[in-house]
Write an enzyme that holds these catalytic residues in place. Structure first.
Site, PDB file in Angstrom:
ATOM      1  N   ASP A  19      -1.746  -5.231   8.437  1.00 30.44           N
ATOM      2  CA  ASP A  19      -0.372  -4.964   7.990  1.00 30.44           C
ATOM      3  C   ASP A  19       0.680  -5.493   8.961  1.00 30.44           C
ATOM      4  OD1 ASP A  19      -1.680  -3.382   6.010  1.00 30.44           O
ATOM      5  OD2 ASP A  19      -1.564  -1.606   7.286  1.00 30.44           O
ATOM      6  N   GLU A 226       2.050  -2.624  -3.491  1.00 27.00           N
ATOM      7  CA  GLU A 226       2.409  -2.068  -2.171  1.00 27.00           C
ATOM      8  C   GLU A 226       2.846  -3.206  -1.253  1.00 27.00           C
ATOM      9  OE1 GLU A 226      -1.138  -0.166  -0.615  1.00 27.00           O
ATOM     10  OE2 GLU A 226      -2.207  -2.067  -0.459  1.00 27.00           O
TER      11      GLU A 226
HETATM   12  O1  FUB Z   1      -3.153  -0.019   6.215  1.00 23.47           O
HETATM   13  C1  FUB Z   1      -3.107   1.021   5.255  1.00 23.47           C
HETATM   14  C2  FUB Z   1      -2.605   0.513   3.947  1.00 23.47           C
HETATM   15  O2  FUB Z   1      -3.418  -0.549   3.495  1.00 23.47           O
HETATM   16  C3  FUB Z   1      -1.232  -0.098   3.994  1.00 23.47           C
HETATM   17  O3  FUB Z   1      -0.205   0.847   4.094  1.00 23.47           O
HETATM   18  C4  FUB Z   1      -1.261  -0.880   2.746  1.00 23.47           C
HETATM   19  O4  FUB Z   1      -0.224  -1.780   2.582  1.00 23.47           O
HETATM   20  C5  FUB Z   1      -2.622  -1.525   2.833  1.00 23.47           C
HETATM   21  O5  FUB Z   1      -2.594  -2.686   3.635  1.00 23.47           O
END
Ligand code: FUB
Length: 327
Positions: A19, A226
């Site tokens: 991320d 997301e």
């Molecule tokens: O790293 C945890 C979660 O996985 C993140 O918040 C999302 O975007 C995905 O990458």
């Protein structure tokens, strides 16, 4: 200290990272990643396997210099309101202060977004005692516009709980929209001058197709899942994000940071591992995509590694699709 970074190879190999939110601060490249942990806990659609407990900040003077790990910048134990899961963070600079924005579950298991401050881009960061009032879900990305107004974009489906906030309150058993209904959009809120509060109730961003029709919930190749990121190029705001179940990074553009945005195309084809998450930054007159995959752990979803690739625009402002494994 790690060796000179190479495109499409892990930036660091001594810890698992994911991320990546990349920024240029003080003339250097700073990367604010999640710090993935090796563990034998549950692995499910709720994202319990992403059980991160701290943040490490990485930096490099330029793309010819070694990557530095600045060590622990913030730990779960020091955040009074948080109970677990320090997920994807972002950082911003304003008021001569560096701000680290991060999601975590509160004491009731609800994802909220907190803020911590430091005099240095590499931390350590001191958290505010409470999460940002009115915040919810995950994946904060803070964009500071040329007029100095800061916007926070956020939200994630499934484990990120965005479906549960459709009424404006948390509804534990709420399902997502029907496949034929408009998809849920990411949320955006202007940040207060001191960067610690929302100026307003978050708005839902509309993402439309080229005919001006909303992208539908069943359109999993294009709908928002997301990991939002906003950058500006030639006067256009580019909102890029993960499509989750179809594992792409895609983007949409607008003349207004609040949208509506028009869907344009794919930035990154699927990577090794379930999640895909990125940032886009300009450095030295070139543009770069920071992303992650699970190559360092041979495909273990919660043990990821941050990488980068050069990002190129076409003359009409569209972004050339990157296949990170093309030879
Ligand atoms: O790293 C945890 C979660 O996985 C993140 O918040 C999302 O975007 C995905 O990458």
């Amino acid at each position: 200290m790690n060796n000179r970074p190479k495109p499409n190879e892990p930036l660091v190999t001594h810890i698992f990272t994911a991320d990546p939110s990349a920024h240029v601060f003080e003339g250097k490249i700073y990367i604010y990643p999640s710090h993935d942990l090796d563990h034998d806990g549950p692995d499910n659609d709720n994202g319990d396997q992403y059980a991160m407990e701290d943040y490490h900040i990485l930096s490099m003077d330029d793309f010819d210099s070694p990557v530095v790990d600045h060590g622990e910048a913030l730990h779960l134990r020091d955040i009074p309101w948080a109970s677990k899961q320090l997920w994807a963070p972002d950082a911003a600079f304003k008021n001569n202060t560096y701000y680290l924005f991060f999601p975590a579950r509160d004491q009731d298991g609800i994802f909220r977004i907190g803020v911590a401050t430091s005099a240095s881009p590499s931390g350590p960061f001191s958290p505010e005692p409470h999460y940002i009032e009115g915040s919810f879900s995950i994946d904060p990305a803070v964009f500071v516009d040329e007029d100095d107004q800061a916007y926070m974009y956020f939200g994630g489906l499934w484990g990120g709980q965005l479906e549960k906030w459709q009424t404006g309150s948390f509804v534990a058993d709420a399902a997502g929209p029907d496949p034929g209904a408009p998809a849920l959009g990411p949320r955006v809120a202007r940040l207060s001058e001191d960067m610690r509060r929302f100026q307003e109730e978050p708005l839902e961003i509309a993402i439309m197709d080229e005919d001006g029709q909303p992208i539908l919930a069943g359109d999993e190749d294009r709908r928002y899942f997301e990991g939002p990121w906003v950058h500006k190029y030639n006067g256009w705001y580019y909102l890029s994000y993960s499509t989750g179940t179809t594992h792409k990074l895609v983007y949409a553009v607008s003349r207004d940071p609040l949208g509506p945005y028009t869907f344009k195309g794919t930035i990154l084809t699927p990577v090794i591992g379930w999640t895909t998450h990125h940032s886009i930054v300009e450095f030295g007159g070139k543009w770069y995509l920071f992303y992650h995959d699970c190559s360092l752990s041979d495909g273990v979803n919660h043990k990821r590694c941050v990488k980068f690739a050069e990002l190129r625009y076409n003359e009409d402002g569209t972004i050339q699709t990157i296949d990170p494994y093309a030879s």
